[in-house]
Design a protein around this motif. Structure first.
Motif, PDB file in Angstrom:
ATOM      1  N   MET A   1       0.992  -1.094  -0.146  1.00 51.90           N
ATOM      2  CA  MET A   1      -0.162   0.126  -0.025  1.00 51.90           C
ATOM      3  C   MET A   1       0.841   1.363   0.056  1.00 51.90           C
ATOM      4  SD  MET A   1      -3.215   0.914   2.582  1.00 51.90           S
ATOM      5  CE  MET A   1      -2.137   0.883   3.984  1.00 51.90           C
ATOM      6  N   SER A   2       0.862   2.063  -1.156  1.00 45.65           N
ATOM      7  CA  SER A   2       1.693   3.099  -1.371  1.00 45.65           C
ATOM      8  C   SER A   2       1.420   4.407  -0.520  1.00 45.65           C
ATOM      9  CB  SER A   2       2.035   3.363  -2.667  1.00 45.65           C
ATOM     10  OG  SER A   2       0.866   3.758  -3.205  1.00 45.65           O
ATOM     11  N   TYR A   3       0.048   4.506  -0.191  1.00 47.05           N
ATOM     12  CA  TYR A   3      -0.505   6.057   0.217  1.00 47.05           C
ATOM     13  C   TYR A   3      -1.533   5.754   1.628  1.00 47.05           C
ATOM     14  CZ  TYR A   3      -3.212  10.118   1.084  1.00 47.05           C
ATOM     15  OH  TYR A   3      -3.872  11.209   1.749  1.00 47.05           O
ATOM     16  N   LYS A   4      -0.889   6.136   2.526  1.00 43.19           N
ATOM     17  CA  LYS A   4      -2.005   6.014   3.806  1.00 43.19           C
ATOM     18  C   LYS A   4      -2.430   7.317   4.468  1.00 43.19           C
ATOM     19  CE  LYS A   4      -2.084   4.118   8.420  1.00 43.19           C
ATOM     20  NZ  LYS A   4      -2.651   5.403   9.165  1.00 43.19           N
ATOM     21  N   PRO A   5      -3.480   7.890   4.285  1.00 46.56           N
ATOM     22  CA  PRO A   5      -4.237   8.928   4.624  1.00 46.56           C
ATOM     23  C   PRO A   5      -3.734   9.313   6.219  1.00 46.56           C
ATOM     24  CG  PRO A   5      -5.996   7.874   3.584  1.00 46.56           C
ATOM     25  CD  PRO A   5      -4.615   6.646   3.831  1.00 46.56           C
ATOM     26  N   PRO A   6      -3.419  10.544   6.552  1.00 48.52           N
ATOM     27  CA  PRO A   6      -2.901  10.775   7.889  1.00 48.52           C
ATOM     28  C   PRO A   6      -3.832  11.103   8.715  1.00 48.52           C
ATOM     29  CG  PRO A   6      -2.621  12.771   6.420  1.00 48.52           C
ATOM     30  CD  PRO A   6      -3.127  11.656   5.579  1.00 48.52           C
ATOM     31  N   TYR A   7      -3.945  10.335   9.790  1.00 48.88           N
ATOM     32  CA  TYR A   7      -4.851  10.571  10.925  1.00 48.88           C
ATOM     33  C   TYR A   7      -4.410   9.740  12.229  1.00 48.88           C
ATOM     34  CZ  TYR A   7      -6.261   5.603   9.835  1.00 48.88           C
ATOM     35  OH  TYR A   7      -6.409   4.396   9.479  1.00 48.88           O
ATOM     36  N   THR A   8      -5.050  10.195  13.315  1.00 48.18           N
ATOM     37  CA  THR A   8      -4.368   9.443  14.551  1.00 48.18           C
ATOM     38  C   THR A   8      -5.669   9.199  15.347  1.00 48.18           C
ATOM     39  OG1 THR A   8      -2.920  11.292  14.919  1.00 48.18           O
ATOM     40  CG2 THR A   8      -3.378   9.925  16.583  1.00 48.18           C
ATOM     41  N   ASN A   9      -5.641   7.617  15.626  1.00 48.66           N
ATOM     42  CA  ASN A   9      -6.780   7.082  16.357  1.00 48.66           C
ATOM     43  C   ASN A   9      -6.535   7.466  18.017  1.00 48.66           C
ATOM     44  OD1 ASN A   9      -7.847   5.429  14.539  1.00 48.66           O
ATOM     45  ND2 ASN A   9      -6.777   3.818  14.584  1.00 48.66           N
ATOM     46  N   THR A  10      -7.190   8.466  18.130  1.00 48.00           N
ATOM     47  CA  THR A  10      -7.018   8.956  19.512  1.00 48.00           C
ATOM     48  C   THR A  10      -8.104   8.012  20.578  1.00 48.00           C
ATOM     49  OG1 THR A  10      -9.096  10.314  19.220  1.00 48.00           O
ATOM     50  CG2 THR A  10      -6.807  11.434  18.828  1.00 48.00           C
ATOM     51  N   SER A  11      -7.782   8.453  21.913  1.00 43.29           N
ATOM     52  CA  SER A  11      -8.701   7.580  22.722  1.00 43.29           C
ATOM     53  C   SER A  11     -10.067   7.784  22.461  1.00 43.29           C
ATOM     54  CB  SER A  11      -8.244   7.643  24.232  1.00 43.29           C
ATOM     55  OG  SER A  11      -8.215   9.398  24.537  1.00 43.29           O
ATOM     56  N   LYS A  12     -10.434   9.024  22.257  1.00 48.08           N
ATOM     57  CA  LYS A  12     -11.895   9.731  22.007  1.00 48.08           C
ATOM     58  C   LYS A  12     -12.430   8.666  20.847  1.00 48.08           C
ATOM     59  CE  LYS A  12     -14.871  13.374  20.762  1.00 48.08           C
ATOM     60  NZ  LYS A  12     -15.011  14.801  20.548  1.00 48.08           N
ATOM     61  N   ILE A  13     -11.723   8.674  19.871  1.00 48.87           N
ATOM     62  CA  ILE A  13     -12.130   7.766  18.756  1.00 48.87           C
ATOM     63  C   ILE A  13     -12.352   6.285  19.202  1.00 48.87           C
ATOM     64  CG2 ILE A  13     -11.361   6.708  16.430  1.00 48.87           C
ATOM     65  CD1 ILE A  13     -10.047   9.459  15.884  1.00 48.87           C
ATOM     66  N   ILE A  14     -11.228   5.833  19.939  1.00 51.93           N
ATOM     67  CA  ILE A  14     -11.432   4.277  20.178  1.00 51.93           C
ATOM     68  C   ILE A  14     -12.808   4.281  21.088  1.00 51.93           C
ATOM     69  CG2 ILE A  14     -10.476   2.461  21.685  1.00 51.93           C
ATOM     70  CD1 ILE A  14      -7.878   3.702  20.881  1.00 51.93           C
ATOM     71  N   LYS A  15     -13.083   5.163  21.865  1.00 50.60           N
ATOM     72  CA  LYS A  15     -14.303   5.213  22.841  1.00 50.60           C
ATOM     73  C   LYS A  15     -15.605   4.970  21.758  1.00 50.60           C
ATOM     74  CE  LYS A  15     -12.349   6.869  26.897  1.00 50.60           C
ATOM     75  NZ  LYS A  15     -11.982   8.209  27.835  1.00 50.60           N
ATOM     76  N   GLN A  16     -15.544   6.173  21.110  1.00 55.45           N
ATOM     77  CA  GLN A  16     -16.686   6.240  20.044  1.00 55.45           C
ATOM     78  C   GLN A  16     -17.119   4.893  19.139  1.00 55.45           C
ATOM     79  OE1 GLN A  16     -14.984   9.833  18.129  1.00 55.45           O
ATOM     80  NE2 GLN A  16     -16.805  11.023  18.898  1.00 55.45           N
ATOM     81  N   VAL A  17     -15.991   4.177  18.863  1.00 54.60           N
ATOM     82  CA  VAL A  17     -16.116   2.948  18.231  1.00 54.60           C
ATOM     83  C   VAL A  17     -16.772   1.826  18.896  1.00 54.60           C
ATOM     84  CG1 VAL A  17     -14.987   1.054  16.952  1.00 54.60           C
ATOM     85  CG2 VAL A  17     -14.346   3.363  16.390  1.00 54.60           C
ATOM     86  N   SER A  18     -16.297   1.810  20.215  1.00 51.49           N
ATOM     87  CA  SER A  18     -16.886   0.989  21.163  1.00 51.49           C
ATOM     88  C   SER A  18     -18.181   1.297  21.359  1.00 51.49           C
ATOM     89  CB  SER A  18     -15.986   1.087  22.337  1.00 51.49           C
ATOM     90  OG  SER A  18     -16.279   0.119  23.553  1.00 51.49           O
ATOM     91  N   GLU A  19     -18.720   2.650  21.541  1.00 52.34           N
ATOM     92  CA  GLU A  19     -20.071   2.855  22.070  1.00 52.34           C
ATOM     93  C   GLU A  19     -21.000   2.465  20.758  1.00 52.34           C
ATOM     94  OE1 GLU A  19     -22.903   6.525  23.528  1.00 52.34           O
ATOM     95  OE2 GLU A  19     -20.704   7.048  22.890  1.00 52.34           O
ATOM     96  N   ILE A  20     -20.494   3.090  19.561  1.00 50.59           N
ATOM     97  CA  ILE A  20     -21.172   2.464  18.350  1.00 50.59           C
ATOM     98  C   ILE A  20     -21.434   1.081  18.216  1.00 50.59           C
ATOM     99  CG2 ILE A  20     -21.153   2.472  15.654  1.00 50.59           C
ATOM    100  CD1 ILE A  20     -19.730   5.425  16.083  1.00 50.59           C
TER     101      ILE A  20
END
Length: 326
Positions: free
Chosen positions: A1-20
């Motif tokens: 995979m040559s391209y990876k969009p820049p982003y950070t999996n923050t603790s907030k994102i992890i909690k949101q995924v869990s809640e969803i």
């Protein structure tokens, strides 16, 4: 995979995924009667209306419904064609493969065919994206668009990122590239739903766009914040919150629908018993087109609430209604 969009999996994102994920699990226990064609149609109309209103279309759900039903409505030709295009694009949502770039181009053609000469093809001119303070983002030049879109789809096809996060990342990256001369916001929101649908079928009819419409200023701000940060993290957090709210609203509406459905079944069965106190459970099933277990469940509820009782045996006895109405 040559391209990876820049982003950070923050603790907030992890909690949101869990809640969803927990909310999606809760939906499994919702009465199947809620997921009817009528309610699916209602949510689809909300999606179409919401995504169009974000772009300035003034049609409400009633007018969109009228167009779907083939009725004549008052409005500008452009607004009417926008609605017709959105209906066509969303009607085909289950046919799209989220990994297929050609399907995205096809969706754009459905959406904009009667509005653009180049519907279904990438732009050949420069575009700037406006905000409250003027132009906030100058999209990449048209010569780079095919390559950037190819890289984005290559990432989407190969990433092992959670689909909830991947859908948000794609949505932001797509808006950053702004590959079409018009209709980018509508296609970006549609394609996030297409990605989510591949994760869980429930998202096929989840009116996320209508919730975005209710938070339109925050939506644009999240896009701007992600652009300023140089990564999609702020936008991911925002969209996950929108998805969370969409699921909560769905569950809330489903519970109301279940209560109304239960009340109607109670009254219908009670009415039949009052009309014929020797009616059998199987006859009730046939007349109301309900399952035997469903009828027995309602009758048990009516007995528990002292609204009906059985006198005598099942074969020779009869029903006795203890009240005339709920």
């Amino acid at each position: 995979m040559s391209y990876k969009p820049p982003y950070t999996n923050t603790s907030k994102i992890i909690k949101q995924v869990s809640e969803i994920s927990e909310l999606i699990s809760d939906i499994k226990y919702i009465d199947k009667n809620y997921n009817t064609l009528r309610l699916r149609k209602k949510n689809r109309i909300r999606s179409i209306t919401g995504t169009l209103q974000i772009e300035g279309n003034t049609f409400d759900e009633a007018k969109v419904t009228s167009i779907i039903e083939g009725k004549t409505v008052l409005g500008t030709m452009r607004e009417i064609e926008e609605v017709k295009g959105a209906i066509e694009a969303y009607d085909n949502i289950e046919k799209y493969s989220y990994k297929n770039e050609k399907d995205l181009l096809k969706a754009h053609k459905y959406l904009m065919e009667n509005l653009l000469n180049n519907a279904g093809t990438y732009r050949n001119s420069n575009v700037g994206i406006g905000g409250k303070d003027g132009v906030t983002h100058v999209a990449p030049p048209p010569s780079q668009v095919p390559k950037l879109m190819d890289e984005l789809f290559e990432w989407l096809q190969s990433t092992d990122e959670h689909p909830l996060i991947a859908s948000c990342v794609f949505h932001y990256e797509f808006e950053f590239i702004h590959p079409f001369s018009d209709g980018n916001g509508r296609i970006g929101r549609l394609w996030q739903s297409v990605i989510l649908k591949s994760f869980k079928d429930i998202f096929t009819y989840m009116p996320i766009e209508s919730v975005v419409r209710n938070h339109q200023l925050e939506y644009y701000q999240a896009l701007e914040d992600a652009g300023s940060a140089g990564e999609s993290t702020p936008f991911i957090e925002f969209m996950l919150e929108i998805i969370t709210q969409s699921l909560k609203e769905y569950i809330k509406e489903s519970k109301k629908s279940d209560q109304k459905s239960d009340q109607k079944s109670d009254q219908k069965i009670l009415d039949l018993i009052m009309q014929d106190n020797k009616i059998t459970i199987m006859q009730i099933c046939q007349q109301l087109d309900m399952s035997e277990s469903g009828v027995k469940k309602v009758i048990k509820k009516l007995k528990d609430e002292n609204r009906v009782q059985r006198v005598g045996s099942l074969k020779g006895g009869h029903w006795e209604a203890l009240e005339k109405e709920i």
